[in-house]
Design a protein around this motif. Structure first.
Motif, PDB file in Angstrom:
ATOM      1  N   GLU A 251      50.635  22.590  62.963  1.00 10.94           N
ATOM      2  CA  GLU A 251      50.964  23.957  62.585  1.00 10.94           C
ATOM      3  C   GLU A 251      50.180  24.944  63.450  1.00 10.94           C
ATOM      4  OE1 GLU A 251      52.042  24.078  58.032  1.00 10.94           O
ATOM      5  OE2 GLU A 251      50.035  23.236  58.296  1.00 10.94           O
ATOM      6  N   HIS A 252      50.544  26.237  63.333  1.00 15.47           N
ATOM      7  CA  HIS A 252      49.818  27.280  64.055  1.00 15.47           C
ATOM      8  C   HIS A 252      48.327  27.162  63.752  1.00 15.47           C
ATOM      9  CE1 HIS A 252      53.140  29.628  65.647  1.00 15.47           C
ATOM     10  NE2 HIS A 252      53.782  29.416  64.511  1.00 15.47           N
ATOM     11  N   ASP A 253      47.521  27.403  64.736  1.00 17.78           N
ATOM     12  CA  ASP A 253      46.058  27.416  64.617  1.00 17.78           C
ATOM     13  C   ASP A 253      45.432  26.043  64.450  1.00 17.78           C
ATOM     14  OD1 ASP A 253      46.068  30.241  64.834  1.00 17.78           O
ATOM     15  OD2 ASP A 253      46.355  30.430  62.668  1.00 17.78           O
ATOM     16  N   ASP A 254      46.210  24.961  64.509  1.00 19.61           N
ATOM     17  CA  ASP A 254      45.620  23.626  64.465  1.00 19.61           C
ATOM     18  C   ASP A 254      44.890  23.347  65.776  1.00 19.61           C
ATOM     19  OD1 ASP A 254      46.570  23.204  61.924  1.00 19.61           O
ATOM     20  OD2 ASP A 254      48.174  21.836  62.515  1.00 19.61           O
ATOM     21  N   THR A 255      43.857  22.533  65.696  1.00 20.43           N
ATOM     22  CA  THR A 255      42.999  22.261  66.845  1.00 20.43           C
ATOM     23  C   THR A 255      42.793  20.763  67.014  1.00 20.43           C
ATOM     24  OG1 THR A 255      40.995  22.296  65.487  1.00 20.43           O
ATOM     25  CG2 THR A 255      41.722  24.417  66.448  1.00 20.43           C
ATOM     26  N   ASP A 256      42.208  20.389  68.150  1.00 21.25           N
ATOM     27  CA  ASP A 256      41.850  18.993  68.376  1.00 21.25           C
ATOM     28  C   ASP A 256      40.879  18.516  67.301  1.00 21.25           C
ATOM     29  OD1 ASP A 256      43.391  19.309  70.650  1.00 21.25           O
ATOM     30  OD2 ASP A 256      41.740  19.026  72.055  1.00 21.25           O
ATOM     31  N   ALA A 257      39.916  19.362  66.938  1.00 23.89           N
ATOM     32  CA  ALA A 257      38.929  18.986  65.913  1.00 23.89           C
ATOM     33  C   ALA A 257      39.613  18.703  64.577  1.00 23.89           C
ATOM     34  CB  ALA A 257      37.880  20.089  65.763  1.00 23.89           C
ATOM     35  N   LEU A 258      40.623  19.479  64.263  1.00 21.26           N
ATOM     36  CA  LEU A 258      41.371  19.262  63.023  1.00 21.26           C
ATOM     37  C   LEU A 258      42.134  17.934  63.087  1.00 21.26           C
ATOM     38  CD1 LEU A 258      41.778  20.877  60.405  1.00 21.26           C
ATOM     39  CD2 LEU A 258      43.860  21.777  61.406  1.00 21.26           C
ATOM     40  N   ALA A 259      42.719  17.639  64.237  1.00 20.87           N
ATOM     41  CA  ALA A 259      43.414  16.354  64.416  1.00 20.87           C
ATOM     42  C   ALA A 259      42.429  15.199  64.275  1.00 20.87           C
ATOM     43  CB  ALA A 259      44.100  16.318  65.778  1.00 20.87           C
TER      44      ALA A 259
ATOM     45  N   ALA B 226      55.267  25.883  61.767  1.00 20.97           N
ATOM     46  CA  ALA B 226      55.107  24.774  62.717  1.00 20.97           C
ATOM     47  C   ALA B 226      54.562  25.321  64.034  1.00 20.97           C
ATOM     48  CB  ALA B 226      56.443  24.075  62.954  1.00 20.97           C
ATOM     49  N   ALA B 227      53.737  24.522  64.690  1.00 25.03           N
ATOM     50  CA  ALA B 227      53.223  24.908  66.001  1.00 25.03           C
ATOM     51  C   ALA B 227      54.390  25.053  66.982  1.00 25.03           C
ATOM     52  CB  ALA B 227      52.240  23.858  66.505  1.00 25.03           C
TER      53      ALA B 227
ATOM     54  N   GLU C  28      52.689  23.247  72.087  1.00 25.46           N
ATOM     55  CA  GLU C  28      51.419  22.974  71.412  1.00 25.46           C
ATOM     56  C   GLU C  28      51.577  21.835  70.408  1.00 25.46           C
ATOM     57  OE1 GLU C  28      47.297  23.452  70.470  1.00 25.46           O
ATOM     58  OE2 GLU C  28      48.570  23.660  72.220  1.00 25.46           O
ATOM     59  N   GLY C  29      52.707  21.759  69.732  1.00 25.48           N
ATOM     60  CA  GLY C  29      52.971  20.644  68.824  1.00 25.48           C
ATOM     61  C   GLY C  29      52.947  19.314  69.552  1.00 25.48           C
ATOM     62  N   ARG C  30      53.593  19.270  70.716  1.00 31.94           N
ATOM     63  CA  ARG C  30      53.599  18.046  71.533  1.00 31.94           C
ATOM     64  C   ARG C  30      52.178  17.685  71.967  1.00 31.94           C
ATOM     65  NH1 ARG C  30      57.426  15.409  74.533  1.00 31.94           N
ATOM     66  NH2 ARG C  30      58.880  17.121  74.270  1.00 31.94           N
ATOM     67  N   ARG C  31      51.428  18.685  72.426  1.00 31.62           N
ATOM     68  CA  ARG C  31      50.072  18.426  72.899  1.00 31.62           C
ATOM     69  C   ARG C  31      49.206  17.855  71.775  1.00 31.62           C
ATOM     70  NH1 ARG C  31      45.135  19.659  72.870  1.00 31.62           N
ATOM     71  NH2 ARG C  31      45.301  21.353  71.365  1.00 31.62           N
ATOM     72  N   LEU C  32      49.285  18.458  70.593  1.00 32.05           N
ATOM     73  CA  LEU C  32      48.479  17.970  69.468  1.00 32.05           C
ATOM     74  C   LEU C  32      48.935  16.592  68.992  1.00 32.05           C
ATOM     75  CD1 LEU C  32      47.950  21.280  67.516  1.00 32.05           C
ATOM     76  CD2 LEU C  32      46.136  19.793  68.393  1.00 32.05           C
ATOM     77  N   TYR C  33      50.242  16.360  68.984  1.00 36.07           N
ATOM     78  CA  TYR C  33      50.759  15.039  68.609  1.00 36.07           C
ATOM     79  C   TYR C  33      50.245  13.984  69.593  1.00 36.07           C
ATOM     80  CZ  TYR C  33      54.112  11.205  68.116  1.00 36.07           C
ATOM     81  OH  TYR C  33      54.686   9.962  67.959  1.00 36.07           O
TER      82      TYR C  33
ATOM     83  N   GLY D 287      56.914   7.148  67.454  1.00 35.08           N
ATOM     84  CA  GLY D 287      58.260   7.594  67.745  1.00 35.08           C
ATOM     85  C   GLY D 287      58.192   8.347  69.062  1.00 35.08           C
ATOM     86  N   GLU D 288      59.068   9.334  69.232  1.00 32.57           N
ATOM     87  CA  GLU D 288      59.087  10.140  70.445  1.00 32.57           C
ATOM     88  C   GLU D 288      59.190  11.598  70.039  1.00 32.57           C
ATOM     89  OE1 GLU D 288      62.339  10.757  73.905  1.00 32.57           O
ATOM     90  OE2 GLU D 288      61.732   8.682  73.541  1.00 32.57           O
ATOM     91  N   PHE D 289      58.276  12.418  70.516  1.00 30.15           N
ATOM     92  CA  PHE D 289      58.241  13.817  70.129  1.00 30.15           C
ATOM     93  C   PHE D 289      59.581  14.487  70.414  1.00 30.15           C
ATOM     94  CE2 PHE D 289      57.364  18.307  70.489  1.00 30.15           C
ATOM     95  CZ  PHE D 289      56.511  18.538  69.425  1.00 30.15           C
ATOM     96  N   ALA D 290      60.099  15.209  69.428  1.00 35.71           N
ATOM     97  CA  ALA D 290      61.323  16.015  69.510  1.00 35.71           C
ATOM     98  C   ALA D 290      62.605  15.202  69.688  1.00 35.71           C
ATOM     99  CB  ALA D 290      61.211  17.072  70.610  1.00 35.71           C
ATOM    100  N   ALA D 291      62.527  13.891  69.533  1.00 35.15           N
ATOM    101  CA  ALA D 291      63.734  13.065  69.640  1.00 35.15           C
ATOM    102  C   ALA D 291      64.453  13.016  68.295  1.00 35.15           C
ATOM    103  CB  ALA D 291      63.365  11.658  70.080  1.00 35.15           C
ATOM    104  N   ASP D 292      65.729  12.683  68.340  1.00 35.58           N
ATOM    105  CA  ASP D 292      66.500  12.407  67.127  1.00 35.58           C
ATOM    106  C   ASP D 292      66.202  10.958  66.759  1.00 35.58           C
ATOM    107  OD1 ASP D 292      68.300  12.311  65.044  1.00 35.58           O
ATOM    108  OD2 ASP D 292      70.060  12.196  66.338  1.00 35.58           O
ATOM    109  N   MET D 293      65.417  10.768  65.715  1.00 39.67           N
ATOM    110  CA  MET D 293      64.919   9.433  65.359  1.00 39.67           C
ATOM    111  C   MET D 293      65.482   8.988  64.017  1.00 39.67           C
ATOM    112  SD  MET D 293      60.900   9.929  66.422  1.00 39.67           S
ATOM    113  CE  MET D 293      60.730  11.645  65.920  1.00 39.67           C
ATOM    114  N   GLN D 294      65.652   7.696  63.891  1.00 41.72           N
ATOM    115  CA  GLN D 294      65.978   7.085  62.617  1.00 41.72           C
ATOM    116  C   GLN D 294      64.763   6.240  62.221  1.00 41.72           C
ATOM    117  OE1 GLN D 294      68.481   6.896  65.278  1.00 41.72           O
ATOM    118  NE2 GLN D 294      68.886   8.884  64.364  1.00 41.72           N
TER     119      GLN D 294
END
Length: 147
Positions: free
Chosen positions: A34-42, A96-97, A101-106, A123-130
């Motif tokens: 999400e917005h304002d999330d950081t590496d430290a939070l991850a 949502a980030a 930035e979402g990809r980077r944090l993931y 999985g794969e970031f931003a892919a259509d996944m089942q």
């Protein structure tokens, strides 16, 4: 940062008919930056996930972590965990980030998970996944870490 953990006996992610990632017993981790999330939070989120005692011990009590049982992690990006439906029937995902930035944090989270734990699939970031899973229990735990 939000995560939804599901204790599984097995789980896999398919993308366009191929299996991108799979685990046997362990945790399916649906992860949302999400917005304002950081590496430290991850890092804090990962530490909590690895130590969370939600697997049964010999007495049947939830007393073991995914590390204790040698289980796998299947980490799947899931921006829809940021959904806000308070304003109507169509979800808003403004919390949502942004995608970059979402990809980077993931990817940061996954790299840290792989450094700390022996079995990590994705999985794969931003892919259509089942996502296919057998929820064990069922046990489903929501986690939220705030800055």
């Amino acid at each position: 940062m939000k995560a939804l953990l599901q204790r599984v006996t097995s789980a896999r992610v398919d993308i366009a008919g191929r299996t991108a990632g799979a685990i046997e017993a362990g945790l399916l981790v649906l992860l949302c930056a999400e917005h304002d999330d950081t590496d430290a939070l991850a890092d804090r989120m990962l530490a909590k996930i690895l130590k969370l005692r939600i697997f049964s011990d010999d007495a049947g009590k939830m007393n073991r972590s995914v590390q204790d049982i040698g289980g796998g992690l299947l980490v799947v990006s899931q921006f829809t965990l940021a959904a806000d439906v308070s304003g109507g029937n169509r979800p808003s995902f403004t919390q949502a980030a942004p995608p970059d930035e979402g990809r980077r944090l993931y990817e940061y989270f996954v790299s840290r998970a792989r450094a700390a734990h022996p079995v990590v699939a994705t999985g794969e970031f931003a892919a259509d996944m089942q996502v296919h899973l057998v929820n064990d229990g069922p046990v489903t735990i929501p986690l939220q870490m705030s800055p």
